[in-house]
Design an enzyme around this catalytic site. Structure first.
Site, PDB file in Angstrom:
ATOM      1  N   ALA A 150     -25.372  47.511  64.112  1.00 29.41           N
ATOM      2  CA  ALA A 150     -25.750  46.093  64.087  1.00 29.41           C
ATOM      3  C   ALA A 150     -26.128  45.679  62.671  1.00 29.41           C
ATOM      4  CB  ALA A 150     -26.889  45.839  65.074  1.00 29.41           C
ATOM      5  N   ARG A 151     -27.405  45.753  62.341  1.00 34.69           N
ATOM      6  CA  ARG A 151     -27.917  45.467  61.003  1.00 34.69           C
ATOM      7  C   ARG A 151     -29.013  46.466  60.685  1.00 34.69           C
ATOM      8  NH1 ARG A 151     -23.968  43.123  60.467  1.00 34.69           N
ATOM      9  NH2 ARG A 151     -23.550  40.999  59.754  1.00 34.69           N
ATOM     10  N   GLY A 198     -18.112  48.709  59.997  1.00 33.39           N
ATOM     11  CA  GLY A 198     -17.854  48.426  61.402  1.00 33.39           C
ATOM     12  C   GLY A 198     -16.694  47.485  61.637  1.00 33.39           C
ATOM     13  N   ALA A 199     -16.585  46.449  60.831  1.00 31.45           N
ATOM     14  CA  ALA A 199     -15.521  45.456  61.013  1.00 31.45           C
ATOM     15  C   ALA A 199     -14.299  45.744  60.151  1.00 31.45           C
ATOM     16  CB  ALA A 199     -16.051  44.068  60.688  1.00 31.45           C
ATOM     17  N   ILE A 218     -19.880  42.518  71.343  1.00 29.33           N
ATOM     18  CA  ILE A 218     -19.744  43.914  70.920  1.00 29.33           C
ATOM     19  C   ILE A 218     -20.320  44.838  71.981  1.00 29.33           C
ATOM     20  CG2 ILE A 218     -20.437  45.628  69.200  1.00 29.33           C
ATOM     21  CD1 ILE A 218     -20.421  43.361  67.125  1.00 29.33           C
ATOM     22  N   GLU A 272     -29.356  48.337  51.630  1.00 32.19           N
ATOM     23  CA  GLU A 272     -28.095  48.978  51.282  1.00 32.19           C
ATOM     24  C   GLU A 272     -27.511  48.252  50.083  1.00 32.19           C
ATOM     25  OE1 GLU A 272     -24.916  46.833  54.288  1.00 32.19           O
ATOM     26  OE2 GLU A 272     -26.110  48.484  55.089  1.00 32.19           O
ATOM     27  N   HIS A 279     -21.177  50.799  56.196  1.00 31.26           N
ATOM     28  CA  HIS A 279     -21.130  49.423  56.709  1.00 31.26           C
ATOM     29  C   HIS A 279     -19.673  48.974  56.839  1.00 31.26           C
ATOM     30  CE1 HIS A 279     -23.485  45.388  56.943  1.00 31.26           C
ATOM     31  NE2 HIS A 279     -22.484  45.415  57.811  1.00 31.26           N
TER      32      HIS A 279
END
Length: 401
Positions: A230-231, A284-285, A150, A259, A282
């Site tokens: 990321a996280r 991102g993907a 990434i 979250e 969340h």
């Protein structure tokens, strides 16, 4: 083979699994608490964002593989899986472009205050005077923390935007920096001191939890931007909230700590009230392109396991076992030879850590390497060699030092 898919998955790929002869149970609406009741009888569990707890793993009577249809495995109790001999695997790199795209979406949204523009227009208000204020990103210093797949995709896009990129990662070196045309930061603190924008792309591990703490946030330039796709746990969220309240920095985050575990829920974290925080859910993907690529990789992993027993991308195999000695047994490739060897090792109360049996061309002879947790004494070696006429030779070597 029964497979439980407990998150949303491509319908086309479900059909491909069925054509492989799999009995597919597709239950994307299942909650994490439902999994212990659904898992019995299943050989493979496929999840995307669902938590896989110790209770789920312990309730499984046939589970062999947990497949995360994504990159990180922090939603899975890997320790319990390892203790019960369950493979944990994932689909790394398949969402890299999607996450990199979102990182830049957040950066530009912050700089140009895009969400605020939209909110004003939807309220039928025109305020060009207010929203004409922006820094611009061209020529700014972008600090990349974590130069995996990434991070590399972000670097590609950063060059197109005319950003000066400096990067840091534990395994990153000068040669790799030159190949990517970026500046090598000597340490992570240099990134936080010098960068106008810091973008995080590290996996969540014990040593990256709260990697971004109050001290590092205090190092950032006034009005600098922190991007976290990321996280959430990589950042000390309490410290980030304090930095935002002080109006020292700005932040764009796709992940939070904590979250909601489910796809829809109330979310009232106080950090959301900060006007200099721009966030997403969340996601991102969450592009069709990324999910198709992840589904393809998931199919590849499952098909390989069905045909060969090999689990690709496995993340929980030991890098080093307790083995201290290795037996090398050359033998004729005949029935009962290895059974004899194993039985003698058992009688010696010695544990076998790893075994590899290699067959030579023509299948007349083979060589078996057996790693043991203790030294095989002369008595054991003699019992193996003399107890079966198909043993050609045997030797022991000390390893693990």
């Amino acid at each position: 083979m029964k497979i439980l898919i407990a998150d949303k998955f491509s319908e086309n790929h479900l059909d491909r699994l069925k054509k492989l002869g799999c009995d597919v149970i597709y239950n994307p609406a299942a909650k994490a608490d439902d999994l212990p009741g659904l898992i019995p009888g299943c050989k493979i569990l496929v999840v995307r964002s669902k938590q896989v707890t110790a209770d789920t793993i312990k309730a499984a009577d046939q589970l062999a593989v947990i497949l995360r249809a994504g990159a990180g495995v922090n939603t899975i109790d890997v320790k319990t899986a390892s203790a019960r001999g369950v493979y944990v695997t994932n689909c790394p790199g398949k969402n890299s472009i999607a996450v990199a795209e979102l990182a830049f979406a957040l950066l530009l949204a912050i700089d140009r205050r895009v969400p605020d523009n939209v909110a004003a227009l939807r309220a039928h208000k025109w305020n060009k005077k207010e929203f004409s204020k922006a820094d611009g990103v061209y020529g700014k210093i972008l600090g990349i923390v974590g130069v995996g797949q990434i991070g590399r995709e972000v670097i590609k896009r950063a060059h197109a935007f005319g950003l000066h990129v400096m990067a840091w990662s534990r395994s990153f070196n000068l040669q790799k920096a030159r190949e990517l045309n970026v500046e090598l930061a000597p340490d992570i603190d240099t990134i936080f001191r010098r960068a106008d924008i810091v973008s995080l792309h590290v996996a969540l591990k014990p040593d990256t939890k709260k990697l971004v703490n109050a001290d590092r946030l205090a190092m950032m330039k006034p009005n600098a931007i922190l991007i976290n796709t990321a996280r959430g746990e990589v950042v000390d969220q309490t410290a980030l909230r304090a930095a935002l309240e002080a109006k020292r920095i700005r932040a764009g985050v796709d992940v939070f700590d904590p979250e909601p575990a489910e796809g829809t829920a109330d979310f009232a974290d106080p950090i959301l009230d900060q006007p200099n925080l721009y966030g997403t859910h969340h996601i991102g993907a969450s592009t069709e392109q990324a999910q198709e690529a992840i589904a393809e990789e998931a199919i590849r992993i499952i098909e390989t396991y069905l045909k060969t027993g090999v689990v690709l991308n496995c993340v929980n195999l030991a890098t080093r076992t307790p083995a201290k000695w290795q037996l090398i047994v050359r033998h004729y490739d005949r029935v009962g030879v290895l059974a004899h060897v194993m039985d003698q090792i058992r009688r010696a109360n010695t544990n076998i850590e790893e075994v590899q049996n290699i067959i030579f061309d023509g299948a007349a002879a083979a060589c078996c390497r057996i790693q043991l947790d203790a030294e095989p004494g002369d008595k054991l070696l003699a019992a193996i060699k003399n107890g079966n006429p198909d043993i050609i030779s045997i030797e022991s070597l000390k390893i693990g030092e």
